[in-house]
Design an enzyme around this catalytic site. Structure first.
Site, PDB file in Angstrom:
ATOM      1  N   HIS A 325     114.102  26.229 -13.498  1.00 28.33           N
ATOM      2  CA  HIS A 325     113.386  25.860 -12.249  1.00 28.33           C
ATOM      3  C   HIS A 325     112.754  24.384 -12.105  1.00 28.33           C
ATOM      4  O   HIS A 325     112.676  24.004 -11.060  1.00 28.33           O
ATOM      5  CB  HIS A 325     112.227  26.843 -12.115  1.00 28.33           C
ATOM      6  CG  HIS A 325     112.467  28.158 -11.388  1.00 28.33           C
ATOM      7  ND1 HIS A 325     113.006  29.312 -12.001  1.00 28.33           N
ATOM      8  CD2 HIS A 325     112.514  28.451  -9.891  1.00 28.33           C
ATOM      9  CE1 HIS A 325     113.012  30.326 -11.150  1.00 28.33           C
ATOM     10  NE2 HIS A 325     112.844  29.654  -9.990  1.00 28.33           N
ATOM     11  N   GLY A 326     112.514  23.655 -13.440  1.00 33.88           N
ATOM     12  CA  GLY A 326     111.917  22.386 -13.226  1.00 33.88           C
ATOM     13  C   GLY A 326     111.791  22.157 -14.599  1.00 33.88           C
ATOM     14  O   GLY A 326     111.748  22.611 -15.567  1.00 33.88           O
TER      15      GLY A 326
END
Length: 476
Positions: A325-326
């Site tokens: 996701h990041g």
């Protein structure tokens, strides 16, 4: 906002008309699909369109090499193809994080922090089309599919514009067969796809955007300036925001693809009604959950190697989800929280359907099930705090403000409460609203159908704020 939106709307209508006209000419139709997809991507970043093309070509040929190799070499070729894709993802997604960390370290040691000159821009949609590429190679290795013969069809699979930016993540076996023989010649359930598009627009433009602009951004930026009640509302509001934002995009993508003749898998199924973390991940971002299950959890051993190993595999899978996701320790922490949730909440209470069950027992089972749902729902909402915050420290600071009862009370606009309430209503009544629209739409003549859809689009745009934030998952 109104003029660019209608410009895009008109362009999309022209795309649909050309798509339907070209269905009788499969070769032209495929070329049109590819050019349209690359046009959309180039509108975001022309230089990074080349990366999309190179990744597609690379995986087209690695798939063929995997299929041609004898069994002893297949595993190594497949592993190399997956590693190359992960390397591309890691370079563009994590380079700036490691560059900034290294520069800070060099500065502490007394060296010049300007030795790393590159400033890498994360290509929009990279995480999604890399996962599609990886699943293609692995599925060929497992013998589930044959390598694609048509370069053109494979380029379309990787770059298909409705799902390029934020999914759903379609597998090659789901998408590539739909390209054969010109695809669907007729759209049998256009009202359903239109309802998804309109519902997705409403979720994003009205609910998610209003709550983001008028509550969430301010609360997460300067939590110390707000009361405990304001912060609590912001936490629940962000749970609504990320649901309406991401499921809204998925609805748009599925609806647009459907009007072009493509069937897509469902990506959300009332996730906030889940009664365990396991249940939640069977309802939230379903295509990613299934991807992580099939290509991470099961290869690690799944639940086949004992209870301790199952728990470790679940935690590692959610850790991988956080990293996907990041960049940042807060995403790692968010992943670990969900991993812990999966370990702790595997069992789900099951109410008996036997009619002879005593009323007192039915009430007890209902209370048990409601309690488990309430705990799960709040655990998920509070875990979103670290997903939204820039750092773990920021997330803890916001949670700390919940217990700052000395902060002065502040007026909260009534319409914000309405939007939060209506957002929760969508979880329960969304399917009913969709069915109601379809029933009304089908009873109208074609002219009135156009009037109805146009009126709803205008109403959505009027209800939305002046500034519409970008889709949250565009940065992943």
């Amino acid at each position: 906002m109104l003029f660019p939106t209608f410009t895009f709307f008109i362009f999309f209508v022209l795309v649909l008309i050309l798509n339907w006209q070209l269905k009788t000419k499969p070769a032209l139709w495929r070329i049109f699909l590819l050019l349209t997809s690359y046009f959309f991507y180039a509108a975001w970043s022309l230089p990074l369109t080349l990366l999309l093309f190179l990744v597609s070509v690379l995986n087209f040929y690695t798939g063929k090499i995997i299929e041609w190799q004898v069994s002893e070499k297949k595993k190594w070729i497949m592993g190399g193809a997956v590693a190359l894709n992960l390397l591309v993802l890691a370079f563009f997604k994590y380079y700036n994080f490691f560059r900034e960390s290294a520069e800070a370290l060099f500065k502490v040691l007394g060296f010049s922090p300007d030795i790393f000159l590159l400033n890498i821009l994360l290509p929009i949609g990279l995480s999604f089309y890399i996962l599609r590429a990886i699943s293609y190679n692995i599925d060929i290795f497992r013998g589930r599919i044959k390598s694609e013969k048509s370069m053109l069809d494979f380029l379309i699979y990787i770059a298909f514009f409705p799902q390029l930016f934020s999914g759903p993540i379609m597998r090659p076996a789901e998408f590539l067969p739909q390209l054969k023989n010109g695809g669907a010649k007729t759209i049998d359930n256009a009202p359903e796809y239109l309802s998804l598009i309109l519902g997705g627009l409403f979720k994003k433009v009205v609910i998610a955007s209003y709550l983001t602009v008028n509550l969430v951004d301010d609360a997460f930026s300067v939590p110390q300036n707000h009361s405990a009640l304001f912060i609590l509302l912001a936490i629940y509001a962000y749970a609504i925001v990320i649901y309406c934002d991401f499921s809204g995009y998925s609805d748009l993508a599925i609806g647009v693809a459907g009007l072009m003749g493509f069937k897509s898998p469902r990506n959300f199924n009332t996730p906030y009604l889940a009664i365990s973390f396991q249940d939640f991940w069977q309802r939230w971002h379903i295509t990613l959950s299934n991807w992580l299950r099939d290509y991470v959890y099961i290869p690690l051993g799944g639940n086949r190697k004992g209870e301790l190993r199952r728990k470790m595999n679940a935690v590692f899978t959610m850790l991988a989800s956080g990293l996907w996701h990041g960049v940042g320790l807060h995403f790692v922490f968010w992943g670990l929280l969900h991993g812990a949730g999966l370990v702790l909440s595997r069992a789900k209470p099951q109410a008996s359907e036997k009619p002879e069950l005593k009323l007192s027992r039915k009430i007890t089972l209902f209370i048990e099930k409601f309690s488990v749902w309430f705990i799960t729902f709040n655990a998920i909402c509070f875990s979103w705090v670290f997903f939204r915050s820039e750092t773990i420290k920021d997330g803890l600071l916001l949670l700390k403000q919940l217990f700052n009862f000395r902060a002065a009370a502040e007026p909260i606009p009534l319409y914000v409460i309405y939007f939060i309430f209506f957002g929760f209503i969508l979880f329960f009544a969304g399917n009913f609203i969709q069915k109601f629209f379809i029933a009304v739409y089908q009873k109208l003549s074609f002219g009135f159908q156009i009037v109805l859809v146009s009126a709803i689009v205008i109403l959505i745009l009027k209800l939305g704020p002046d500034i519409i934030p970008p889709f949250i998952y565009f940065k992943f």
